[in-house]
Design an enzyme around this catalytic site. Structure first.
Site, short mmCIF file in Angstrom:
data_model
loop_
_atom_site.label_atom_id
_atom_site.label_comp_id
_atom_site.label_asym_id
_atom_site.label_seq_id
_atom_site.Cartn_x
_atom_site.Cartn_y
_atom_site.Cartn_z
N SER A 131 0.83 -1.20 0.00
CA SER A 131 0.00 0.00 0.00
C SER A 131 0.87 1.24 0.00
O SER A 131 1.98 1.25 0.56
CB SER A 131 -0.87 -0.02 1.27
OG SER A 131 -1.45 1.23 1.47
N TYR A 155 -1.85 -1.02 10.92
CA TYR A 155 -2.12 -1.54 9.57
C TYR A 155 -0.92 -1.28 8.66
O TYR A 155 -0.40 -2.19 8.00
CB TYR A 155 -3.39 -0.91 8.98
CG TYR A 155 -3.54 -1.16 7.50
CD1 TYR A 155 -3.82 -2.44 7.03
CD2 TYR A 155 -3.35 -0.14 6.56
CE1 TYR A 155 -3.92 -2.70 5.67
CE2 TYR A 155 -3.44 -0.38 5.21
CZ TYR A 155 -3.73 -1.66 4.75
OH TYR A 155 -3.80 -1.90 3.41
N LYS A 159 1.98 -3.89 6.80
CA LYS A 159 2.38 -3.94 5.38
C LYS A 159 3.89 -3.75 5.25
O LYS A 159 4.56 -4.44 4.49
CB LYS A 159 1.65 -2.84 4.59
CG LYS A 159 0.15 -3.08 4.46
CD LYS A 159 -0.14 -4.26 3.54
CE LYS A 159 -1.58 -4.65 3.54
NZ LYS A 159 -1.85 -5.93 2.88
P1 NAD Z 1 -11.08 -6.98 1.25
O1 NAD Z 1 -11.28 -6.98 2.72
O2 NAD Z 1 -12.25 -6.73 0.40
O3 NAD Z 1 -10.42 -8.35 0.79
C1 NAD Z 1 -9.53 -9.07 1.61
C2 NAD Z 1 -10.01 -10.52 1.62
O4 NAD Z 1 -9.13 -11.27 2.46
C3 NAD Z 1 -11.41 -10.68 2.21
O5 NAD Z 1 -12.20 -11.44 1.31
C4 NAD Z 1 -11.20 -11.42 3.53
O6 NAD Z 1 -12.28 -12.27 3.84
C5 NAD Z 1 -9.91 -12.16 3.24
N1 NAD Z 1 -9.11 -12.47 4.44
C6 NAD Z 1 -8.76 -11.64 5.44
N2 NAD Z 1 -8.03 -12.30 6.34
C7 NAD Z 1 -7.88 -13.57 5.89
C8 NAD Z 1 -7.23 -14.72 6.38
N3 NAD Z 1 -6.58 -14.70 7.54
N4 NAD Z 1 -7.28 -15.85 5.66
C9 NAD Z 1 -7.96 -15.89 4.50
N5 NAD Z 1 -8.61 -14.84 3.98
C10 NAD Z 1 -8.57 -13.68 4.67
O7 NAD Z 1 -9.92 -5.95 0.96
P2 NAD Z 1 -9.41 -5.38 -0.43
O8 NAD Z 1 -9.77 -3.95 -0.49
O9 NAD Z 1 -9.78 -6.28 -1.54
O10 NAD Z 1 -7.85 -5.44 -0.18
C11 NAD Z 1 -7.05 -6.54 -0.60
C12 NAD Z 1 -5.64 -6.33 -0.11
O11 NAD Z 1 -5.13 -5.09 -0.61
C13 NAD Z 1 -5.52 -6.25 1.41
O12 NAD Z 1 -4.34 -6.92 1.81
C14 NAD Z 1 -5.40 -4.77 1.67
O13 NAD Z 1 -4.67 -4.49 2.85
C15 NAD Z 1 -4.63 -4.31 0.44
N6 NAD Z 1 -4.86 -2.90 0.11
C16 NAD Z 1 -6.13 -2.44 -0.04
C17 NAD Z 1 -6.35 -1.10 -0.31
C18 NAD Z 1 -7.75 -0.58 -0.45
O14 NAD Z 1 -7.94 0.64 -0.35
N7 NAD Z 1 -8.77 -1.40 -0.70
C19 NAD Z 1 -5.27 -0.22 -0.46
C20 NAD Z 1 -3.98 -0.73 -0.32
C21 NAD Z 1 -3.77 -2.08 -0.03
#
Ligand code: NAD
Ligand code: UDP
Length: 359
Positions: A131, A155, A159
């Site tokens: 991120s 958080y 990362k």
């Molecule tokens: P999201 O919460 O929609 O998707 C994450 C998925 O991971 C979910 O389906 C959740 O059920 C699953 N999950 C969480 N913990 C788990 C575990 N221990 N075992 C198995 N599954 C697990 O989030 P997103 O927005 O799709 O983000 C995806 C990734 O990108 C994350 O790692 C997030 O930190 C990173 N990210 C997101 C953003 C954003 O703004 N959306 C920005 C930067 C980075």
């Protein structure tokens, strides 16, 4: 050669989530096979069903936790993966401040367990969801991959810690190929309106908040500060369409394929990728007020707002240099702010209650 390339199988952890579902579609369109592994902590089976319908094919889905070594072992034993795209993780900054152990356990310990299993099964290609938060409050803009890293909340620390682990892993063994994609601000939804972001609670992020105001679920937007040194005093971010972001993952896998596959005459490696951080952003900053105005125009809805105090920990401006992604991956964002607003509105108006409403 092409046939082998097309048959690459990918493990997608967190593939039922917001970015994961869009990436599954992009993987399918690019000819990759994939298996989704998700504990559904922040997602639903309905999301998987809809992706299946969109791609016209049943998805191989395993409900499991990345911290569960036994469950992962079964998955790795049953498939021959080319690589892993690792989305699984928790992502709410405020919650991470209240529950740091939960965040470190899930995001850091879970990733270690996954990497250990990859090591055991000799799967060395990894694409990690990092991120822009790892850059903290940037010293200069646009932010490139060499900019200093620092984080102020658990958080972000989780990362950054994973990035450090990946760096150490790359040093320890040059067979690892570890790409950390540093996302800027993912927004938007699939153009079909069938999949999109489905926050559990009142949204923390700007775009889902705006769209819930537009659809009448929330009264008005609070804009956190109008005295930043920006174009109109409101915060500036690099919003990127989730479909563009999803394609970025495919180009990262293609890059790993190109770098690590044999030249057709044997199994010898070409190059080690090591640890490779890459920004995924558009390179353009948009202010909160500019986004509100674009959304209002596209949706035809008024977005009432009020100015309130700055949100603790917020920075004034953040936007990417996207040059490295273009140079190495041949990737650049194509969709505009208007596209992001249109697709968010389409998803929100078709699914005012997210995936819980059957359509
Ligand atoms: P999201 O919460 O929609 O998707 C994450 C998925 O991971 C979910 O389906 C959740 O059920 C699953 N999950 C969480 N913990 C788990 C575990 N221990 N075992 C198995 N599954 C697990 O989030 P997103 O927005 O799709 O983000 C995806 C990734 O990108 C994350 O790692 C997030 O930190 C990173 N990210 C997101 C953003 C954003 O703004 N959306 C920005 C930067 C980075
Ligand atoms: N923001 C806002 N009201 C909200 C949510 C966010 O004014 O209800 C602002 C926030 O202060 C920041 C921008 O919108 O300037 C983007 O916030 P978001 O939480 O979406 O992303 P991040 O700050 O994590 O980059």
């Amino acid at each position: 050669m092409l046939e082998n390339f097309m048959k690459n199988k990918i493990l997608v952890t967190g593939g039922a989530g917001y970015i994961g579902t869009h990436t599954c579609i992009a993987l399918h369109e690019a000819g990759y096979d994939f298996v989704v592994y998700d504990n559904l902590f922040n997602s639903s089976r309905e999301a998987i069903n809809r992706v299946s319908t969109l791609i016209g094919q049943t998805i191989e889905f395993i409900e499991g936790d990345i911290r569960d070594a036994e469950s992962l072992k079964q998955v790795f034993a049953a498939h021959h993966f080319f690589g892993v795209i690792h989305f699984a993780g928790l992502k709410a900054v405020g919650e991470s401040v209240a529950k740091p152990l939960m965040y470190y356990n899930n995001n850091v310990s879970g990733t270690i367990t996954l990497l250990e299993m990859m090591s055991e099964y000799d799967v060395k290609n990894f694409v990690f969801s990092s991120s822009a938060t790892v850059y903290g409050d940037p010293e200069s803009l646009p932010i490139n991959e060499e900019s200093p890293r620092s984080c102020t909340n658990p958080y972000g620390q989780s990362k950054l810690t994973v990035e450090h682990i990946l760096e150490d892993l790359a040093v320890s063994d040059d067979r690892w190929n570890l790409i950390a994609l540093r996302y800027f601000n993912p927004v938007g939804a699939h153009s079909s309106g069938q999949i999109g972001e489905d926050p559990n609670d009142i949204p923390n992020n700007l775009m889902p908040y705006i769209s819930q105001v537009a659809v009448g679920k929330l009264d008005k937007l609070s804009i956190f500060g109008n005295d930043y040194p920006t174009v109109d005093g409101t915060g500036v971010r690099d919003f990127i369409h989730v479909t563009d972001l999803a394609k970025g993952h495919v180009t990262a896998l293609n890059y790993l394929n190109k770098q690590t596959r044999s030249n057709g005459s044997g199994t010898a490696k070409k190059n080690s990728v090591g640890f490779l951080p890459i920004n995924l952003g558009t390179g353009k900053g948009t202010s909160v007020l500019e986004l509100v105005s674009a959304f209002s125009e596209v949706s035809g809805q008024a977005i009432p707002y009020q100015f309130t105090d700055r949100r603790a920990g917020d920075i004034a401006s953040c936007y990417a240099s996207a040059d490295k992604a273009k140079m190495l991956l041949g990737w650049q964002a194509e969709l505009s702010i208007a596209d992001m607003c249109r697709d968010t509105w389409h998803w929100q108006s078709m699914n005012p209650n997210g995936y819980t409403k059957v359509i």
